[in-house]
Design a protein around this motif. Structure first.
Motif, PDB file in Angstrom:
ATOM      1  N   SER A 279       0.853  -1.196   0.000  1.00  0.00           N
ATOM      2  CA  SER A 279       0.000   0.000   0.000  1.00  0.00           C
ATOM      3  C   SER A 279       0.882   1.237   0.000  1.00  0.00           C
ATOM      4  O   SER A 279       1.944   1.253   0.641  1.00  0.00           O
ATOM      5  N   GLY A 280       0.440   2.283  -0.699  1.00  0.00           N
ATOM      6  CA  GLY A 280       1.200   3.520  -0.694  1.00  0.00           C
ATOM      7  C   GLY A 280       0.799   4.441  -1.815  1.00  0.00           C
ATOM      8  O   GLY A 280      -0.062   4.108  -2.648  1.00  0.00           O
ATOM      9  N   TYR A 281       1.415   5.602  -1.838  1.00  0.00           N
ATOM     10  CA  TYR A 281       1.188   6.573  -2.908  1.00  0.00           C
ATOM     11  C   TYR A 281       2.067   6.201  -4.097  1.00  0.00           C
ATOM     12  O   TYR A 281       3.141   5.637  -3.943  1.00  0.00           O
ATOM     13  N   ILE A 282       1.607   6.514  -5.281  1.00  0.00           N
ATOM     14  CA  ILE A 282       2.292   6.078  -6.490  1.00  0.00           C
ATOM     15  C   ILE A 282       3.722   6.615  -6.545  1.00  0.00           C
ATOM     16  O   ILE A 282       4.640   5.921  -7.009  1.00  0.00           O
ATOM     17  N   ASP A 284       5.759   7.015  -4.083  1.00  0.00           N
ATOM     18  CA  ASP A 284       6.594   6.192  -3.205  1.00  0.00           C
ATOM     19  C   ASP A 284       6.813   4.807  -3.797  1.00  0.00           C
ATOM     20  O   ASP A 284       7.892   4.219  -3.664  1.00  0.00           O
ATOM     21  N   ILE A 285       5.797   4.276  -4.443  1.00  0.00           N
ATOM     22  CA  ILE A 285       5.915   2.949  -5.049  1.00  0.00           C
ATOM     23  C   ILE A 285       6.897   2.987  -6.214  1.00  0.00           C
ATOM     24  O   ILE A 285       7.718   2.081  -6.385  1.00  0.00           O
ATOM     25  N   GLU A 286       6.839   4.046  -7.019  1.00  0.00           N
ATOM     26  CA  GLU A 286       7.779   4.174  -8.141  1.00  0.00           C
ATOM     27  C   GLU A 286       9.219   4.328  -7.647  1.00  0.00           C
ATOM     28  O   GLU A 286      10.161   3.907  -8.330  1.00  0.00           O
ATOM     29  N   VAL A 297      -1.362  -4.384  -5.126  1.00  0.00           N
ATOM     30  CA  VAL A 297      -1.063  -3.011  -4.746  1.00  0.00           C
ATOM     31  C   VAL A 297      -2.339  -2.224  -4.510  1.00  0.00           C
ATOM     32  O   VAL A 297      -3.272  -2.267  -5.313  1.00  0.00           O
ATOM     33  N   THR A 298      -2.351  -1.486  -3.405  1.00  0.00           N
ATOM     34  CA  THR A 298      -3.434  -0.548  -3.102  1.00  0.00           C
ATOM     35  C   THR A 298      -2.867   0.859  -3.127  1.00  0.00           C
ATOM     36  O   THR A 298      -1.969   1.189  -2.337  1.00  0.00           O
ATOM     37  N   LEU A 299      -3.356   1.670  -4.056  1.00  0.00           N
ATOM     38  CA  LEU A 299      -2.895   3.051  -4.180  1.00  0.00           C
ATOM     39  C   LEU A 299      -3.709   3.955  -3.264  1.00  0.00           C
ATOM     40  O   LEU A 299      -4.936   3.853  -3.199  1.00  0.00           O
ATOM     41  N   LEU A 300      -3.041   4.832  -2.564  1.00  0.00           N
ATOM     42  CA  LEU A 300      -3.683   5.735  -1.608  1.00  0.00           C
ATOM     43  C   LEU A 300      -3.863   7.141  -2.166  1.00  0.00           C
ATOM     44  O   LEU A 300      -4.363   8.016  -1.455  1.00  0.00           O
ATOM     45  N   VAL A 312       3.395   0.829 -11.604  1.00  0.00           N
ATOM     46  CA  VAL A 312       3.703  -0.067 -10.488  1.00  0.00           C
ATOM     47  C   VAL A 312       4.761  -1.091 -10.896  1.00  0.00           C
ATOM     48  O   VAL A 312       5.684  -1.407 -10.137  1.00  0.00           O
ATOM     49  N   ARG A 313       4.661  -1.596 -12.128  1.00  0.00           N
ATOM     50  CA  ARG A 313       5.581  -2.649 -12.570  1.00  0.00           C
ATOM     51  C   ARG A 313       6.991  -2.144 -12.834  1.00  0.00           C
ATOM     52  O   ARG A 313       7.892  -2.939 -13.074  1.00  0.00           O
ATOM     53  N   ALA A 314       7.196  -0.833 -12.763  1.00  0.00           N
ATOM     54  CA  ALA A 314       8.561  -0.321 -12.823  1.00  0.00           C
ATOM     55  C   ALA A 314       9.345  -0.764 -11.589  1.00  0.00           C
ATOM     56  O   ALA A 314      10.556  -0.977 -11.648  1.00  0.00           O
ATOM     57  N   SER A 315       8.650  -0.907 -10.463  1.00  0.00           N
ATOM     58  CA  SER A 315       9.283  -1.370  -9.222  1.00  0.00           C
ATOM     59  C   SER A 315       8.928  -2.810  -8.892  1.00  0.00           C
ATOM     60  O   SER A 315       9.723  -3.523  -8.274  1.00  0.00           O
ATOM     61  N   TYR A 316       7.728  -3.234  -9.297  1.00  0.00           N
ATOM     62  CA  TYR A 316       7.260  -4.596  -9.005  1.00  0.00           C
ATOM     63  C   TYR A 316       6.859  -5.255 -10.325  1.00  0.00           C
ATOM     64  O   TYR A 316       5.679  -5.262 -10.700  1.00  0.00           O
TER      65      TYR A 316
END
Length: 393
Positions: A279-282, A284-286, A297-300, A312-316
């Motif tokens: 979970s997190g803001y995009i 932070d996930i990037e 993934v849950t986007l906040l 998201v798939r840039a990191s995961y």
């Protein structure tokens, strides 16, 4: 007598459109290494070898390879039953021929089936194979019209086995069912388990297994004991849904002493990739460190995110699902009557005021008040649209 208790391999499993075959091969390789290291007297598989009645070719090849290495390569008997995901006829094909080599497979319920007999320094251990069977199958096999539920079926099948137990031997039941203490509904399920019936009629009372020294169970994917410590689920070797995020996956090493008392120890399997929530803001996930895990993934973020999976798939790179967290509706003070009155007071104003209507909609969906900047932006856009409609019209 030492044996390995495993279950719910679900070979051919698809999770969010991704085949888990490579992950399953990685896990089963660890099981094979454990058999070579532990040298058990048998490997028990308590159902759901496959994930569907007609599995993909890769799943069939993986099962064939694994069983061959166990039975032929490691000279270890395998005792397995069909689960509710398996095709009974596919599982039992050639079972009589293979039993002579040490591969014992039970696909359909047979009230007259003989147990698998193994021997150690203390005497014989009888393994009683009870594959998953619909109550109608047991009713027909036993000619008992009173059998209507899964609990009825297990009670009758276990009682028939108990009548013929050799008192000089130790006894292990291998079954596939939804077993709970007292047959009462329990919350031990996960999203990847297929219900056996509707409305709670699938539950089976753990007390039906009291005549047996150990009950090796399959169907529920979390390892645990039911009613007493010798009635156990091994759990699945891998996580098959994010609802299993906190499960500790592996297999059980079971030892029966001379009196049939069972001791168990769970051995964990290291997954090729973990399955978990993020979970997190995009932003932070990037910026997060790259991970190969299967993530949900849950986007906040308050605002919509364009092309969220791509970002998201840039990191995961193995992300399976992306969603935005739904906001809880705001609490309304004063109860339903006051809420209805407030709604009535605002109705006329909102009908003629698009900005107020949007403000109320935003509050209901997001659970927060619309900011002044967003209110001005909406009014500007709405004004341009209405002006264009009037000019056209």
């Amino acid at each position: 007598m030492k044996f390995i208790h495993t279950a719910d391999w679900h070979l051919g499993k698809l999770v969010q459109g991704v085949y888990m075959t490579d992950d399953q091969r990685f896990a089963l390789e660890q099981l094979l290494e454990a058999v070579e290291r532990e040298r058990p007297d048998a490997v028990v598989i308590a159902g759901d070898l496959y994930d569907r009645a007609v599995p993909p070719t890769e799943a069939v090849e993986l099962l064939d390879e694994t069983l061959s290495r166990l039975v032929i390569g490691l000279d270890t008997p395998v005792i397995a039953v069909a689960g509710n995901h398996d095709s009974p006829d596919r599982i039992r094909f050639g079972s009589r021929l293979m039993a002579g080599r040490g591969l014992h497979l039970a696909g359909r319920y047979d009230p007259d089936a003989e147990p698998v007999r193994l021997r150690d320094a203390h005497g014989e251990v009888h393994f009683h194979l009870l594959p998953y069977c619909d109550p109608s199958a047991v009713r027909l096999a036993l000619g008992d019209e009173t059998i209507r539920t899964h609990d009825d079926a297990m009670r009758a099948a276990a009682a028939r086995l108990a009548e013929r137990l050799d008192p000089s031997a130790r006894h292990v039941l291998v079954g596939h069912a939804f077993v709970t203490p007292g047959g009462r509904p329990q919350d031990n399920t996960s999203d990847s388990e297929r219900p056996l019936s509707i409305g709670g009629a699938e539950h089976v009372d753990a007390r039906h297994f009291e005549p047996f020294h150990y009950a090796a169970l399959g169907h529920l994917h979390q390892a645990h004991w039911v009613g007493r410590e010798s009635v156990r689920y091994a759990g699945s070797p891998l996580k098959y849904s994010v609802s299993e995020e906190r499960h500790r996956k592996g297999y059980l090493v079971v030892e029966l002493d001379a009196d049939g008392a069972a001791s168990t120890e769970q051995r964990l399997i290291e997954p090729r990739r973990d399955m978990r929530r993020v979970s997190g803001y995009i932003r932070d996930i990037e910026a997060a460190e790259t991970s190969d895990d299967y993530v949900f993934v849950t986007l906040l973020d308050d605002n919509p995110v364009l092309f969220p999976m791509e970002k998201v798939r840039a990191s995961y790179p193995n992300a399976l699902h992306v969603e935005r967290r739904p906001a809880a509706p705001p609490a309304v003070a004063g109860g339903a009557a006051e809420a209805a009155a407030a709604a009535g007071e605002q109705g006329a104003r909102r009908a003629s005021d698009p900005a107020s209507l949007f403000e109320g909609f935003y509050r209901e969906v997001r659970g927060t008040e619309l900011s002044e900047s967003k209110k001005r932006l909406f009014q500007e856009v709405c004004g341009r649209v209405l002006g264009a409609e009037e000019a056209a019209g």
